[in-house]
Design a protein around this motif. Structure first.
Motif, PDB file in Angstrom:
ATOM      1  N   PHE A  38       0.847  -1.186   0.000  1.00 41.56           N
ATOM      2  CA  PHE A  38       0.000   0.000   0.000  1.00 41.56           C
ATOM      3  C   PHE A  38       0.882   1.235   0.000  1.00 41.56           C
ATOM      4  CE2 PHE A  38       0.901  -1.110   4.322  1.00 41.56           C
ATOM      5  CZ  PHE A  38       1.071   0.095   4.991  1.00 41.56           C
ATOM      6  N   THR A  39       0.281   2.409  -0.207  1.00 44.15           N
ATOM      7  CA  THR A  39       1.043   3.655  -0.240  1.00 44.15           C
ATOM      8  C   THR A  39       0.526   4.616   0.823  1.00 44.15           C
ATOM      9  OG1 THR A  39      -0.394   4.635  -1.905  1.00 44.15           O
ATOM     10  CG2 THR A  39       1.559   3.468  -2.697  1.00 44.15           C
ATOM     11  N   THR A  40       1.403   5.528   1.211  1.00 44.75           N
ATOM     12  CA  THR A  40       1.057   6.625   2.105  1.00 44.75           C
ATOM     13  C   THR A  40       1.682   7.892   1.544  1.00 44.75           C
ATOM     14  OG1 THR A  40       3.034   6.439   3.494  1.00 44.75           O
ATOM     15  CG2 THR A  40       1.107   5.121   4.146  1.00 44.75           C
ATOM     16  N   PRO A  41       1.167   9.050   1.949  1.00 48.36           N
ATOM     17  CA  PRO A  41       1.862  10.291   1.591  1.00 48.36           C
ATOM     18  C   PRO A  41       3.245  10.305   2.248  1.00 48.36           C
ATOM     19  CG  PRO A  41      -0.362  10.741   2.409  1.00 48.36           C
ATOM     20  CD  PRO A  41      -0.087   9.291   2.666  1.00 48.36           C
ATOM     21  N   VAL A  42       4.198  10.990   1.653  1.00 53.28           N
ATOM     22  CA  VAL A  42       5.544  11.028   2.216  1.00 53.28           C
ATOM     23  C   VAL A  42       5.578  11.745   3.560  1.00 53.28           C
ATOM     24  CG1 VAL A  42       6.771  10.787   0.034  1.00 53.28           C
ATOM     25  CG2 VAL A  42       6.219  13.065   0.883  1.00 53.28           C
ATOM     26  N   GLU A  43       4.566  12.547   3.866  1.00 52.30           N
ATOM     27  CA  GLU A  43       4.532  13.299   5.113  1.00 52.30           C
ATOM     28  C   GLU A  43       4.216  12.436   6.334  1.00 52.30           C
ATOM     29  OE1 GLU A  43       2.476  14.128   2.476  1.00 52.30           O
ATOM     30  OE2 GLU A  43       3.752  15.667   1.625  1.00 52.30           O
ATOM     31  N   VAL A  44       3.749  11.212   6.129  1.00 53.13           N
ATOM     32  CA  VAL A  44       3.390  10.341   7.248  1.00 53.13           C
ATOM     33  C   VAL A  44       4.641  10.023   8.062  1.00 53.13           C
ATOM     34  CG1 VAL A  44       2.552   8.029   7.852  1.00 53.13           C
ATOM     35  CG2 VAL A  44       1.372   9.375   6.113  1.00 53.13           C
ATOM     36  N   ALA A  45       4.523  10.163   9.383  1.00 53.74           N
ATOM     37  CA  ALA A  45       5.661   9.931  10.280  1.00 53.74           C
ATOM     38  C   ALA A  45       6.079   8.461  10.281  1.00 53.74           C
ATOM     39  CB  ALA A  45       5.304  10.361  11.692  1.00 53.74           C
ATOM     40  N   VAL A  46       7.379   8.240  10.286  1.00 56.49           N
ATOM     41  CA  VAL A  46       7.934   6.890  10.315  1.00 56.49           C
ATOM     42  C   VAL A  46       8.931   6.776  11.459  1.00 56.49           C
ATOM     43  CG1 VAL A  46       7.622   6.508   7.845  1.00 56.49           C
ATOM     44  CG2 VAL A  46       9.779   7.442   8.674  1.00 56.49           C
ATOM     45  N   GLU A  47       9.309   5.564  11.781  1.00 57.07           N
ATOM     46  CA  GLU A  47      10.348   5.289  12.767  1.00 57.07           C
ATOM     47  C   GLU A  47      11.496   4.604  12.052  1.00 57.07           C
ATOM     48  OE1 GLU A  47       8.997   3.182  16.258  1.00 57.07           O
ATOM     49  OE2 GLU A  47       7.004   4.032  16.026  1.00 57.07           O
ATOM     50  N   ARG A  48      12.681   4.650  12.662  1.00 56.22           N
ATOM     51  CA  ARG A  48      13.837   3.927  12.136  1.00 56.22           C
ATOM     52  C   ARG A  48      13.968   2.623  12.904  1.00 56.22           C
ATOM     53  NH1 ARG A  48      16.115   5.154   7.495  1.00 56.22           N
ATOM     54  NH2 ARG A  48      18.210   4.762   8.204  1.00 56.22           N
ATOM     55  N   VAL A  49      14.150   1.520  12.185  1.00 56.09           N
ATOM     56  CA  VAL A  49      14.395   0.219  12.802  1.00 56.09           C
ATOM     57  C   VAL A  49      15.619  -0.398  12.150  1.00 56.09           C
ATOM     58  CG1 VAL A  49      11.953  -0.170  13.334  1.00 56.09           C
ATOM     59  CG2 VAL A  49      12.901  -1.104  11.231  1.00 56.09           C
ATOM     60  N   SER A  50      16.183  -1.369  12.822  1.00 53.07           N
ATOM     61  CA  SER A  50      17.319  -2.101  12.277  1.00 53.07           C
ATOM     62  C   SER A  50      16.840  -3.501  11.920  1.00 53.07           C
ATOM     63  CB  SER A  50      18.438  -2.180  13.312  1.00 53.07           C
ATOM     64  OG  SER A  50      19.483  -2.992  12.831  1.00 53.07           O
ATOM     65  N   LEU A  51      17.047  -3.878  10.671  1.00 53.30           N
ATOM     66  CA  LEU A  51      16.683  -5.210  10.196  1.00 53.30           C
ATOM     67  C   LEU A  51      17.949  -5.880   9.683  1.00 53.30           C
ATOM     68  CD1 LEU A  51      14.701  -7.455   9.492  1.00 53.30           C
ATOM     69  CD2 LEU A  51      14.188  -6.236   7.378  1.00 53.30           C
ATOM     70  N   ALA A  52      18.413  -6.885  10.408  1.00 55.71           N
ATOM     71  CA  ALA A  52      19.624  -7.626  10.051  1.00 55.71           C
ATOM     72  C   ALA A  52      20.808  -6.684   9.826  1.00 55.71           C
ATOM     73  CB  ALA A  52      19.369  -8.500   8.823  1.00 55.71           C
ATOM     74  N   GLY A  53      20.890  -5.642  10.667  1.00 58.73           N
ATOM     75  CA  GLY A  53      22.012  -4.719  10.590  1.00 58.73           C
ATOM     76  C   GLY A  53      21.816  -3.517   9.688  1.00 58.73           C
ATOM     77  N   ASP A  54      20.753  -3.497   8.877  1.00 58.31           N
ATOM     78  CA  ASP A  54      20.471  -2.353   7.998  1.00 58.31           C
ATOM     79  C   ASP A  54      19.423  -1.465   8.646  1.00 58.31           C
ATOM     80  OD1 ASP A  54      22.183  -3.204   5.955  1.00 58.31           O
ATOM     81  OD2 ASP A  54      20.614  -4.459   5.068  1.00 58.31           O
ATOM     82  N   GLU A  55      19.654  -0.142   8.655  1.00 59.69           N
ATOM     83  CA  GLU A  55      18.671   0.793   9.190  1.00 59.69           C
ATOM     84  C   GLU A  55      17.670   1.146   8.108  1.00 59.69           C
ATOM     85  OE1 GLU A  55      20.123   4.208  11.232  1.00 59.69           O
ATOM     86  OE2 GLU A  55      21.646   3.061  12.293  1.00 59.69           O
ATOM     87  N   LEU A  56      16.386   1.049   8.459  1.00 58.67           N
ATOM     88  CA  LEU A  56      15.304   1.310   7.511  1.00 58.67           C
ATOM     89  C   LEU A  56      14.236   2.179   8.153  1.00 58.67           C
ATOM     90  CD1 LEU A  56      14.655  -2.375   6.379  1.00 58.67           C
ATOM     91  CD2 LEU A  56      15.938  -0.658   5.113  1.00 58.67           C
ATOM     92  N   ASP A  57      13.523   2.948   7.332  1.00 57.05           N
ATOM     93  CA  ASP A  57      12.303   3.582   7.803  1.00 57.05           C
ATOM     94  C   ASP A  57      11.259   2.489   7.937  1.00 57.05           C
ATOM     95  OD1 ASP A  57      13.339   6.143   7.743  1.00 57.05           O
ATOM     96  OD2 ASP A  57      12.646   6.527   5.701  1.00 57.05           O
ATOM     97  N   ALA A  58      10.404   2.600   8.948  1.00 56.09           N
ATOM     98  CA  ALA A  58       9.325   1.635   9.135  1.00 56.09           C
ATOM     99  C   ALA A  58       8.086   2.395   9.585  1.00 56.09           C
ATOM    100  CB  ALA A  58       9.703   0.575  10.157  1.00 56.09           C
ATOM    101  N   LEU A  59       6.955   1.953   9.110  1.00 55.22           N
ATOM    102  CA  LEU A  59       5.675   2.571   9.450  1.00 55.22           C
ATOM    103  C   LEU A  59       4.986   1.704  10.490  1.00 55.22           C
ATOM    104  CD1 LEU A  59       3.441   4.676   8.822  1.00 55.22           C
ATOM    105  CD2 LEU A  59       2.615   3.061   7.104  1.00 55.22           C
ATOM    106  N   HIS A  60       4.726   2.262  11.663  1.00 51.24           N
ATOM    107  CA  HIS A  60       4.019   1.494  12.694  1.00 51.24           C
ATOM    108  C   HIS A  60       2.538   1.524  12.357  1.00 51.24           C
ATOM    109  CE1 HIS A  60       2.621   0.063  16.578  1.00 51.24           C
ATOM    110  NE2 HIS A  60       3.811  -0.528  16.622  1.00 51.24           N
TER     111      HIS A  60
END
Length: 69
Positions: A38-60
């Motif tokens: 699915f998609t969201t507007p880019v303005e939606v707040a995200v959190e940073r998580v680490s997945l197998a050592g890589d930092e990614l934006d994640a949407l709760h």
């Protein structure tokens, strides 16, 4: 805030987060949550998580008001 760390994408989904999905749009972001894309507007707040050592934006998912998936 301490960054949440996960080893597998299934752990990220179980914690209620969607992960980024490939997108070339400048006004929206694409996400994957379990088997849903699915998609969201880019303005939606995200959190940073680490997945197998890589930092990614994640949407709760609980913090984002969305149509049921």
């Amino acid at each position: 805030m301490v960054m949440k760390r996960f080893d597998k994408s299934a752990e990220v989904f179980a914690a209620g987060y969607a992960l980024p999905w490939y997108s070339v749009e400048r006004t929206t972001r694409s996400w994957r949550y379990k088997d849903n894309i699915f998609t969201t507007p880019v303005e939606v707040a995200v959190e940073r998580v680490s997945l197998a050592g890589d930092e990614l934006d994640a949407l709760h998912m609980e913090s984002y008001k969305h149509e049921p998936l």
